[in-house]
Design a protein around this motif. Sequence first.
Motif, PDB file in Angstrom:
ATOM      1  N   ALA A 166      -4.908   0.275  -6.249  1.00 49.88           N
ATOM      2  CA  ALA A 166      -5.677   0.879  -5.175  1.00 49.88           C
ATOM      3  C   ALA A 166      -7.203   0.825  -5.644  1.00 49.88           C
ATOM      4  N   GLY A 167      -8.038   0.443  -4.766  1.00 47.69           N
ATOM      5  CA  GLY A 167      -9.546   0.800  -4.897  1.00 47.69           C
ATOM      6  C   GLY A 167     -10.097   2.069  -4.331  1.00 47.69           C
ATOM      7  N   SER A 168      -9.264   2.626  -3.734  1.00 47.37           N
ATOM      8  CA  SER A 168      -9.996   4.062  -3.186  1.00 47.37           C
ATOM      9  C   SER A 168      -8.787   4.912  -2.973  1.00 47.37           C
ATOM     10  N   ALA A 169      -9.441   6.322  -2.956  1.00 47.26           N
ATOM     11  CA  ALA A 169      -8.363   7.439  -2.824  1.00 47.26           C
ATOM     12  C   ALA A 169      -7.459   7.313  -1.585  1.00 47.26           C
ATOM     13  N   ARG A 170      -8.274   6.717  -0.531  1.00 49.29           N
ATOM     14  CA  ARG A 170      -7.355   6.363   0.699  1.00 49.29           C
ATOM     15  C   ARG A 170      -6.536   5.579   0.465  1.00 49.29           C
ATOM     16  N   HIS A 171      -6.661   4.285  -0.245  1.00 45.63           N
ATOM     17  CA  HIS A 171      -5.623   3.291  -0.412  1.00 45.63           C
ATOM     18  C   HIS A 171      -4.580   3.992  -1.251  1.00 45.63           C
ATOM     19  N   ALA A 172      -4.814   4.728  -2.231  1.00 47.90           N
ATOM     20  CA  ALA A 172      -3.870   5.226  -3.218  1.00 47.90           C
ATOM     21  C   ALA A 172      -2.833   6.280  -2.352  1.00 47.90           C
ATOM     22  N   ARG A 173      -3.566   7.158  -1.462  1.00 53.41           N
ATOM     23  CA  ARG A 173      -2.618   7.996  -0.590  1.00 53.41           C
ATOM     24  C   ARG A 173      -1.659   6.946   0.257  1.00 53.41           C
ATOM     25  N   HIS A 174      -2.123   6.204   0.877  1.00 54.64           N
ATOM     26  CA  HIS A 174      -1.414   5.321   1.587  1.00 54.64           C
ATOM     27  C   HIS A 174       0.093   4.533   0.787  1.00 54.64           C
ATOM     28  N   HIS A 175      -0.397   4.330  -0.476  1.00 57.10           N
ATOM     29  CA  HIS A 175       0.661   3.912  -1.282  1.00 57.10           C
ATOM     30  C   HIS A 175       1.739   5.210  -1.686  1.00 57.10           C
ATOM     31  N   ALA A 176       1.263   6.156  -1.934  1.00 54.19           N
ATOM     32  CA  ALA A 176       2.213   7.295  -2.033  1.00 54.19           C
ATOM     33  C   ALA A 176       3.133   7.589  -0.591  1.00 54.19           C
ATOM     34  N   GLU A 177       2.475   7.481   0.420  1.00 55.33           N
ATOM     35  CA  GLU A 177       3.227   7.605   1.538  1.00 55.33           C
ATOM     36  C   GLU A 177       4.348   6.320   1.946  1.00 55.33           C
ATOM     37  N   ALA A 178       3.903   5.378   1.297  1.00 55.69           N
ATOM     38  CA  ALA A 178       4.668   4.311   1.307  1.00 55.69           C
ATOM     39  C   ALA A 178       5.996   4.407   0.205  1.00 55.69           C
ATOM     40  N   GLY A 179       5.890   5.261  -0.506  1.00 62.57           N
ATOM     41  CA  GLY A 179       7.130   5.471  -1.495  1.00 62.57           C
ATOM     42  C   GLY A 179       6.846   4.642  -2.729  1.00 62.57           C
ATOM     43  N   ILE A 180       5.402   4.431  -2.945  1.00 62.35           N
ATOM     44  CA  ILE A 180       5.307   3.755  -4.565  1.00 62.35           C
ATOM     45  C   ILE A 180       5.479   4.624  -5.501  1.00 62.35           C
ATOM     46  N   ASP A 181       5.875   4.175  -6.710  1.00 57.22           N
ATOM     47  CA  ASP A 181       6.122   5.137  -7.721  1.00 57.22           C
ATOM     48  C   ASP A 181       4.693   5.102  -8.728  1.00 57.22           C
ATOM     49  N   ILE A 182       3.812   4.241  -8.728  1.00 56.66           N
ATOM     50  CA  ILE A 182       2.857   4.264  -9.818  1.00 56.66           C
ATOM     51  C   ILE A 182       1.785   3.583  -9.061  1.00 56.66           C
ATOM     52  N   VAL A 183       0.699   4.225  -9.311  1.00 54.27           N
ATOM     53  CA  VAL A 183      -0.727   3.699  -8.527  1.00 54.27           C
ATOM     54  C   VAL A 183      -1.637   3.346  -9.639  1.00 54.27           C
TER      55      VAL A 183
END
Length: 369
Positions: A166-183
Motif C-alpha cells: 500500500a502506498g497510502s492509508a486509503r489503499h491500506a484500508r481497502h486491503h483491510a476490508e478485503a481480508g488481507i492479513d499484513i499490509v
Amino acid sequence: MKTELSRTLGIEHAIFGFTPFPAVAAALTRAGGFGVLGAVRYTAPEDLARDLDWMQEHTGGLPYGLDVVMPAKKVEGVSEAEVEAMIPEGHRAFVRATLAKHGVPELAEGEASGWRITGWMEQVARNQLDVAFDYPIKLLANALGSPPPDVVARAHDHGVLVAALAGSARHARHHAEAGIDIVVAQGYEAGGHTGEIASMVLTPEVVDAVSPLPVLAAGGIGSGEQIAAGLALGAQGVWLGSIWLTTTEADLHSRALTAKLLAAGSGDTVRSRALTGKPARQLRTGWTDAWDDPAGPGTLPMPLQGLLVAEAVSRIQKYEIDPLLGTPVGQIVGRMNAERSVQQVVDELTRGFEKAVDRINRIAGRSDS
Ligand SMILES: Cc1cc2nc3c(=O)[nH]c(=O)nc-3n(C[C@H](O)[C@H](O)[C@H](O)COP(=O)(O)O)c2cc1C
C-alpha cells in the motif's frame, strides 16, 4: 528482533525481503529473515515450479513466501496478441529510433526476449498461484492492489497469510476490508512501483489506519538504524527490496549493471512510467529520460508499455548499453556500495539495529552503557 508477526511466522528477525532471485530469497530465509520470491517474471508455470522445488531444497523447512502482481484494474478475456495490437505504431517507431540512436544491436534470429513480463495479466498470475499452492509457502504477497476475494479465500484455506503493498492509508484500508492479513506500507523512496508519500509519513498513517493488522515498513530501508525507525513508527517488521540487488547471490546477468548500482547515489533514481506504464522507481538512465521527455510520445498504460518495451529492455541488458542500462531500485541505492552476501547484509542490519536501540535507550536514560 522479535515482534508478534515474527513469532507467528517462526522467524528470528522481522526482516522480509522481496527479490526476483530464488537464491537470495532462500539465503534470507536461512539467515533468519523471511524471503519472498517475486513471481512476475515467470511466464511459464513449469519454470516457477522448478524454482519453488529449488527453494524447498534450500530453505531447510524454514518459511518463505511468494509475491504475485495482480493489478486492481484487470486485463481479462483478452489475449496477449490482442493487447499487443493496441500499441500505436508511433510508439513502436519511437522505441526503434531510441535504440538506433544508441546503436543497440538486434537480438539474434529466433532469440526470445528475456524480459518479457506478462505476470501482471491476471490469468498469468492465476496460473502462478495454481503452482504456488502446491508448495508450503507461508505468505502470498500482492503488488498493485488487493488480490481478488477468491484468491484471498484460497490462500487462507491453505493456511497462507496474505500481504498487500500500500502506498497510502486509503489503499491500506481497502486491503483491510478485503481480508488481507499484513499490509506492506511502501513509501515513495522504494524501488519498483511506488506512490507519492514518503515512508516516514506513510508508515504511522498506515499503522493507524489498519490497526490491529500488522504492518511492514518498506521503502528506503538499508540499515539497522532504519529498521529501528520503522519499528519505532509502529511496524511489526520491515520489507526490503533494493538492498538484495547487489548481494553475491543476486543474478542480475550484467556486471555493468551491478557496477552502476554500486556507484549510484541516492539522487540517481527517478519515478518513471518508462518500464511498465505505472510510476516505478528505477535508476535514471537515457531510457527513462527519453520516455520522460515532453517531446516524446509519452508512455502507454499498463500492460501496453511493458509489452512495447520488453524486447528493447532485453537488448539493452544483453548488450549492456551503458547509457540505457537500468533496473528498478530505490533511493537506498546510495548505500549499496559493496557486494556482500545476504548473510553479511543481515548481520549488518541486526548489528545496526542493536546499536540504534542502545542509542535510544541511552537517550531515554534507560541504560548506563
Ligand atoms: C528490482 C525490483 C523489483 C520489484 N518488483 C516488485 C514486484 O514484482 N512485486 C512487488 O510486490 N514489489 C516489487 N518491488 C518492490 C519491493 O517489493 C519493495 O516493496 C521495495 O523494494 C521496498 O523498498 P526498497 O527498494 O527501498 O527496499 C520491486 C523492487 C525492486 C527493487
